[in-house]
Design a protein around this motif. Structure first.
Motif, PDB file in Angstrom:
ATOM      1  N   TRP A   1     -12.763   2.914  36.041  1.00 26.62           N
ATOM      2  CA  TRP A   1     -12.885   4.376  36.104  1.00 26.62           C
ATOM      3  C   TRP A   1     -12.653   5.034  34.754  1.00 26.62           C
ATOM      4  O   TRP A   1     -13.183   6.111  34.476  1.00 26.62           O
ATOM      5  N   LEU A   2     -11.886   4.370  33.876  1.00 30.63           N
ATOM      6  CA  LEU A   2     -11.724   4.871  32.507  1.00 30.63           C
ATOM      7  C   LEU A   2     -13.077   4.827  31.782  1.00 30.63           C
ATOM      8  O   LEU A   2     -13.468   5.793  31.112  1.00 30.63           O
ATOM      9  N   ALA A   3     -13.795   3.708  31.945  1.00 34.23           N
ATOM     10  CA  ALA A   3     -15.128   3.591  31.335  1.00 34.23           C
ATOM     11  C   ALA A   3     -16.104   4.589  31.965  1.00 34.23           C
ATOM     12  O   ALA A   3     -16.910   5.217  31.261  1.00 34.23           O
ATOM     13  N   GLU A   4     -16.017   4.760  33.288  1.00 33.32           N
ATOM     14  CA  GLU A   4     -16.910   5.693  33.989  1.00 33.32           C
ATOM     15  C   GLU A   4     -16.651   7.134  33.555  1.00 33.32           C
ATOM     16  O   GLU A   4     -17.592   7.900  33.325  1.00 33.32           O
ATOM     17  N   ARG A   5     -15.368   7.494  33.417  1.00 30.10           N
ATOM     18  CA  ARG A   5     -15.025   8.861  32.993  1.00 30.10           C
ATOM     19  C   ARG A   5     -15.510   9.148  31.579  1.00 30.10           C
ATOM     20  O   ARG A   5     -15.830  10.277  31.239  1.00 30.10           O
ATOM     21  N   ASN A   6     -15.556   8.093  30.755  1.00 32.80           N
ATOM     22  CA  ASN A   6     -16.078   8.249  29.392  1.00 32.80           C
ATOM     23  C   ASN A   6     -17.604   8.151  29.349  1.00 32.80           C
ATOM     24  O   ASN A   6     -18.194   8.161  28.270  1.00 32.80           O
ATOM     25  N   ARG A   7     -18.232   8.027  30.527  1.00 34.50           N
ATOM     26  CA  ARG A   7     -19.696   7.987  30.701  1.00 34.50           C
ATOM     27  C   ARG A   7     -20.337   6.845  29.916  1.00 34.50           C
ATOM     28  O   ARG A   7     -21.335   6.997  29.212  1.00 34.50           O
ATOM     29  N   LYS A   8     -19.715   5.662  30.011  1.00 36.28           N
ATOM     30  CA  LYS A   8     -20.234   4.471  29.342  1.00 36.28           C
ATOM     31  C   LYS A   8     -21.068   3.633  30.309  1.00 36.28           C
ATOM     32  O   LYS A   8     -20.821   3.648  31.515  1.00 36.28           O
ATOM     33  N   GLY A   9     -22.006   2.878  29.770  1.00 39.45           N
ATOM     34  CA  GLY A   9     -22.690   1.888  30.591  1.00 39.45           C
ATOM     35  C   GLY A   9     -21.689   0.813  30.996  1.00 39.45           C
ATOM     36  O   GLY A   9     -20.783   0.482  30.219  1.00 39.45           O
ATOM     37  N   ILE A  10     -21.825   0.260  32.209  1.00 38.89           N
ATOM     38  CA  ILE A  10     -20.838  -0.712  32.701  1.00 38.89           C
ATOM     39  C   ILE A  10     -21.543  -1.928  33.299  1.00 38.89           C
ATOM     40  O   ILE A  10     -22.507  -1.797  34.062  1.00 38.89           O
ATOM     41  N   VAL A  11     -21.042  -3.111  32.928  1.00 40.19           N
ATOM     42  CA  VAL A  11     -21.445  -4.371  33.561  1.00 40.19           C
ATOM     43  C   VAL A  11     -20.154  -5.067  33.987  1.00 40.19           C
ATOM     44  O   VAL A  11     -19.204  -5.139  33.206  1.00 40.19           O
ATOM     45  N   ILE A  12     -20.093  -5.552  35.223  1.00 38.93           N
ATOM     46  CA  ILE A  12     -18.893  -6.258  35.704  1.00 38.93           C
ATOM     47  C   ILE A  12     -19.162  -7.760  35.696  1.00 38.93           C
ATOM     48  O   ILE A  12     -20.151  -8.229  36.271  1.00 38.93           O
ATOM     49  N   LEU A  13     -18.287  -8.501  35.017  1.00 41.72           N
ATOM     50  CA  LEU A  13     -18.382  -9.962  34.999  1.00 41.72           C
ATOM     51  C   LEU A  13     -17.198 -10.543  35.753  1.00 41.72           C
ATOM     52  O   LEU A  13     -16.043 -10.232  35.443  1.00 41.72           O
ATOM     53  N   VAL A  14     -17.487 -11.359  36.767  1.00 45.55           N
ATOM     54  CA  VAL A  14     -16.431 -12.050  37.509  1.00 45.55           C
ATOM     55  C   VAL A  14     -16.300 -13.439  36.882  1.00 45.55           C
ATOM     56  O   VAL A  14     -17.120 -14.321  37.122  1.00 45.55           O
ATOM     57  N   ASN A  15     -15.275 -13.596  36.033  1.00 46.02           N
ATOM     58  CA  ASN A  15     -15.093 -14.835  35.275  1.00 46.02           C
ATOM     59  C   ASN A  15     -14.289 -15.866  36.082  1.00 46.02           C
ATOM     60  O   ASN A  15     -13.658 -15.530  37.078  1.00 46.02           O
ATOM     61  N   LYS A  16     -14.330 -17.118  35.624  1.00 43.29           N
ATOM     62  CA  LYS A  16     -13.633 -18.258  36.258  1.00 43.29           C
ATOM     63  C   LYS A  16     -14.169 -18.529  37.674  1.00 43.29           C
ATOM     64  O   LYS A  16     -13.431 -18.970  38.553  1.00 43.29           O
ATOM     65  N   TRP A  17     -15.462 -18.249  37.858  1.00 46.82           N
ATOM     66  CA  TRP A  17     -16.080 -18.450  39.169  1.00 46.82           C
ATOM     67  C   TRP A  17     -16.093 -19.932  39.556  1.00 46.82           C
ATOM     68  O   TRP A  17     -16.141 -20.277  40.736  1.00 46.82           O
ATOM     69  N   ASP A  18     -16.038 -20.814  38.564  1.00 45.80           N
ATOM     70  CA  ASP A  18     -16.027 -22.253  38.846  1.00 45.80           C
ATOM     71  C   ASP A  18     -14.712 -22.706  39.485  1.00 45.80           C
ATOM     72  O   ASP A  18     -14.634 -23.808  40.032  1.00 45.80           O
ATOM     73  N   LEU A  19     -13.670 -21.851  39.430  1.00 50.44           N
ATOM     74  CA  LEU A  19     -12.359 -22.224  40.007  1.00 50.44           C
ATOM     75  C   LEU A  19     -12.190 -21.742  41.447  1.00 50.44           C
ATOM     76  O   LEU A  19     -11.184 -22.035  42.087  1.00 50.44           O
ATOM     77  N   VAL A  20     -13.172 -20.993  41.951  1.00 48.42           N
ATOM     78  CA  VAL A  20     -13.069 -20.424  43.307  1.00 48.42           C
ATOM     79  C   VAL A  20     -13.703 -21.372  44.324  1.00 48.42           C
ATOM     80  O   VAL A  20     -14.805 -21.886  44.100  1.00 48.42           O
ATOM     81  N   GLU A  21     -12.998 -21.607  45.426  1.00 49.77           N
ATOM     82  CA  GLU A  21     -13.577 -22.405  46.521  1.00 49.77           C
ATOM     83  C   GLU A  21     -14.657 -21.589  47.208  1.00 49.77           C
ATOM     84  O   GLU A  21     -14.427 -20.447  47.592  1.00 49.77           O
ATOM     85  N   LYS A  22     -15.831 -22.195  47.380  1.00 52.48           N
ATOM     86  CA  LYS A  22     -16.967 -21.418  47.876  1.00 52.48           C
ATOM     87  C   LYS A  22     -17.447 -21.904  49.236  1.00 52.48           C
ATOM     88  O   LYS A  22     -17.391 -23.094  49.534  1.00 52.48           O
ATOM     89  N   GLN A  23     -17.931 -20.920  50.027  1.00 53.08           N
ATOM     90  CA  GLN A  23     -18.645 -21.215  51.271  1.00 53.08           C
ATOM     91  C   GLN A  23     -20.009 -20.553  51.168  1.00 53.08           C
ATOM     92  O   GLN A  23     -20.392 -20.094  50.099  1.00 53.08           O
ATOM     93  N   ASN A  24     -20.731 -20.467  52.278  1.00 56.49           N
ATOM     94  CA  ASN A  24     -22.111 -19.966  52.227  1.00 56.49           C
ATOM     95  C   ASN A  24     -22.247 -18.573  51.611  1.00 56.49           C
ATOM     96  O   ASN A  24     -23.118 -18.322  50.803  1.00 56.49           O
ATOM     97  N   ASN A  25     -21.382 -17.646  52.030  1.00 57.85           N
ATOM     98  CA  ASN A  25     -21.546 -16.248  51.615  1.00 57.85           C
ATOM     99  C   ASN A  25     -20.422 -15.757  50.703  1.00 57.85           C
ATOM    100  O   ASN A  25     -20.178 -14.551  50.623  1.00 57.85           O
ATOM    101  N   THR A  26     -19.749 -16.667  50.027  1.00 60.53           N
ATOM    102  CA  THR A  26     -18.583 -16.275  49.219  1.00 60.53           C
ATOM    103  C   THR A  26     -18.959 -15.235  48.168  1.00 60.53           C
ATOM    104  O   THR A  26     -18.275 -14.223  48.003  1.00 60.53           O
ATOM    105  N   MET A  27     -20.080 -15.458  47.459  1.00 60.24           N
ATOM    106  CA  MET A  27     -20.483 -14.541  46.394  1.00 60.24           C
ATOM    107  C   MET A  27     -20.819 -13.157  46.940  1.00 60.24           C
ATOM    108  O   MET A  27     -20.387 -12.131  46.404  1.00 60.24           O
ATOM    109  N   LYS A  28     -21.572 -13.120  48.059  1.00 61.16           N
ATOM    110  CA  LYS A  28     -21.955 -11.832  48.667  1.00 61.16           C
ATOM    111  C   LYS A  28     -20.731 -11.065  49.142  1.00 61.16           C
ATOM    112  O   LYS A  28     -20.625  -9.852  48.966  1.00 61.16           O
TER     113      LYS A  28
END
Length: 435
Positions: A280-307
Motif C-alpha cells: 500500500w506504500l507503493a500504491e499510495r505513491n502511485r508506482k507500478g507494482i509486480v508481486i514476486l512470491v519467492n522460495k516457491w520451491d520450498l512450498v509443498e504443493k498440491q493440484n491448486n496450491t498456486m491458485k
C-alpha cells in the motif's frame, strides 16, 4: 559508459563520508560503528566536466572470523577489479596500521592508478603527520577532510587526468528505476544476483544484511533500466538500532523514487501484515507494482496450491487486484526472467498514453449504458473524458454534477479502463470535474 573509481580502505576511515561528498547526496550510511557499509555502493559524479562512477566499499579486514567481514573482503576485491582508478583512504589520526599495510599489498597487485587519500587532515598541524603514508610506495598522496571537503579538489584534479575516456557515452536521460522491496530476508539480493549472474550483493540468512538502497544498471528484452536492491522494511516496533532505522528510510525513499516496485514475498511465510503495508506504500505513491512470491520451491504443493495462494494475496490487496503475481525461486532461477518481463510491461503500462478520441469512443457508450445512479432526482450526465499529461495514468471525466459521483461508480469506471486499455500493475487516478 563512464569510468569507475573505487574507494577502498580498512573500516572506519571515512570512505562513505567522502563518497557522499562526491555524489552530493547522503546515500551511503555513515556511522561510528565499523562494518556499516557491506555491499559495493555505486554513485555518479563529475569533476572539471569529466563524469565518472564511484564505488563505496566496505572496510577490508583480512583473516577475520566475522562472516560479514569475509564477505565484505570479497566485495572489495571485486570493486578493485572493476575500477579504472582507486582511492586508497587512510586515517591520519591512527597513522599506518597493519590493516592499512594489508590493503596496500592488495592494491600493488592490481596495477591500477592508486591515489592515497589521508583523511581527517583538517588543520595544518596534521599535514606533517601525513608524511608517514609515503612509506606505502605510492606516488600520489593527498591530504583532505571528508567531512568539510578541504583538500579534495587537488586529488580530483589529478584523478580525472588518468581516467580513460570511454566512447559512446549512452543516454543522458534518467533510466527507469525498478526497486526490489520487501521484508528482511525475503530474497531480494539473491534475486538480483541471480539476474545479473554475479554476487553483486552479500546474501546471508541473517535478516538486515543489506543496509543501503543500491542501484545496478541492467539490460533485458532490449530495455535498459536500474535495478535497486533495498534493505528489508520492518514494523516500527521491530526497528531497534539507529542504523536499521536509516536503512528503512532509504528503502522508503527508493520506493518514492522508483517507477516500478517489485514486491518480494517469502512463500514459506505467506502474505503478512508488513507485506501488505509495503504494497500500500507503493500504491499510495502511485508506482507500478509486480508481486514476486519467492522460495516457491520450498512450498509443498498440491493440484491448486498456486491458485489458492494467489487468491489469498488478491483478497488482501483488494480492490487493487489487477497486479501481476509470479511464483519464483531466486536460488534455482525459476521464472526470474518472466518476473523482469512483467516489470517491463508494467513500466510501459504506467507511461501509456490513450488518444482522447479513442478514449471517448470506447468509454462514452459504456457510460451511457450504465450511467451513475440519480441522486435526489438529479441525473448525472458525463459528456467528455481525457487522459491528463502526467507521469502516471490519470483521467478526468467532465459531468454536469461531478460532486454526486460516488466511489463505487469510480471503481466501475476504473475497471472498464483496465478492461479496454490494459493498465495491469498500475494504480489509476480518476477525477470528475464540472463540464
Amino acid at each position: 559508459m563512464s569510468a569507475i573509481v573505487a574507494i577502498v580502505g580498512r573500516p572506519n576511515v571515512g570512505k562513505s563520508t567522502f563518497f557522499n561528498r562526491l555524489i552530493k547526496r547522503r546515500e551511503a550510511i555513515v556511522d561510528a560503528v565499523s562494518g556499516v557499509t557491506r555491499d559495493r555502493h555505486y554513485g555518479k559524479t563529475d569533476w572539471n566536466g569529466v563524469e565518472f562512477s564511484v564505488i563505496d566499499t566496505g572496510g577490508y579486514v583480512l583473516g577475520s572470523d566475522d562472516y560479514f567481514e569475509k564477505e565484505i573482503d570479497k566485495q572489495v576485491t571485486l570493486a578493485i577489479d572493476e575500477a579504472d582508478a582507486i582511492i586508497f583512504m587512510v586515517n591520519v589520526e591512527d597513522g599506518v596500521t597493519g590493516m592499512d599495510e594489508t590493503v596496500a599489498d592488495l592494491l600493488r597487485k592490481s596495477k591500477k592508478p592508486i591515489f592515497v587519500a589521508v583523511n581527517k587532515v583538517d588543520s595544518n598541524n596534521r599535514v606533517a603527520d601525513s608524511h608517514e603514508f609515503y612509506a606505502f610506495g605510492f606516488e600520489n598522496v593527498y591530504t583532505l577532510s571528508s567531512l568539510n571537503g578541504s583538500g579534495s579538489g587537488e586529488l580530483l584534479d589529478d584523478l580525472v587526468k588518468v581516467l580513460p575516456i570511454k566512447e559512446g557515452d549512452e543516454e543522458t536521460e534518467q533510466l527507469p528505476r525498478f526497486a526490489v522491496v520487501g521484508r528482511p530476508n525475503a530474497g531480494k539480493s539473491s534475486f538480483i544476483n541471480a539476474l545479473i549472474g554475479e554476487d553483486r550483493y552479500i546474501v546471508t540468512d541473517i535478516a538486515g544484511t543489506t543496509r543501503d538502497a543500491i542501484d545496478t544498471e541492467y539490460n533485458r528484452f532490449g530495455f535498459k533500466f536500474n535495478l535497486v536492491d533495498t534493505a528489508g522494511i520492518r514494523r516500527k516496533s521491530k526497528v531497534k538500532e539507529d542504523l536499521e532505522f536509516y536503512s528503512v528510510m532509504r528503502s522508503i525513499r527508493a520506493i518514492e523514487h522508483a517507477d516500478v516496485c517489485i514486491l518480494m514475498i517469502d512463500a514459506t511465510r505467506g502474505f503478512e501484515g508488513q507485506d501488505s503495508n509495503i504494497f500500500w506504500l507503493a500504491e499510495r505513491n502511485r508506482k507500478g507494482i509486480v508481486i514476486l512470491v519467492n522460495k516457491w520451491d520450498l512450498v509443498e504443493k498440491q493440484n491448486n496450491t498456486m491458485k489458492e495462494y494467489e487468491a489469498i494475496i488478491r483478497k488482501e490487496i483488494a480492490p487493487f487486484t489487477d497486479v501481476p503475481i509470479i511464483f519464483i525461486s531466486a536460488l534455482s532461477k525459476q521464472r526470474i526472467f518472466k518476473a523482469i518481463e512483467q516489470a517491463v510491461e508494467v513500466y510501459k503500462n504506467r507511461s501509456k498514453r490513450v488518444q482522447t478520441s479513442k478514449l471517448n469512443e470506447i468509454m462514452l457508450p459504456l457510460i451511457e449504458s450504465y450511467p451513475p445512479p440519480a441522486i435526489k432526482g438529479k441525473y448525472i450526465k458525463i459528456k467528455y473524458c481525457m487522459q491528463l499529461p502526467t507521469p502516471m495514468p490519470q483521467f478526468v471525466f467532465f459531468a454536469n454534477l461531478p460532486q454526486y459521483v460516488k466511489e463505487p461508480y469510480k471503481r466501475f469506471i476504473e475497471n472498464k479502463l483496465r478492461e479496454n486499455f490494459d493498465f495491469r500493475g498500475v494504480p489509476i487516478d480518476i477525477y470528475f470535474r464540472q463540464k
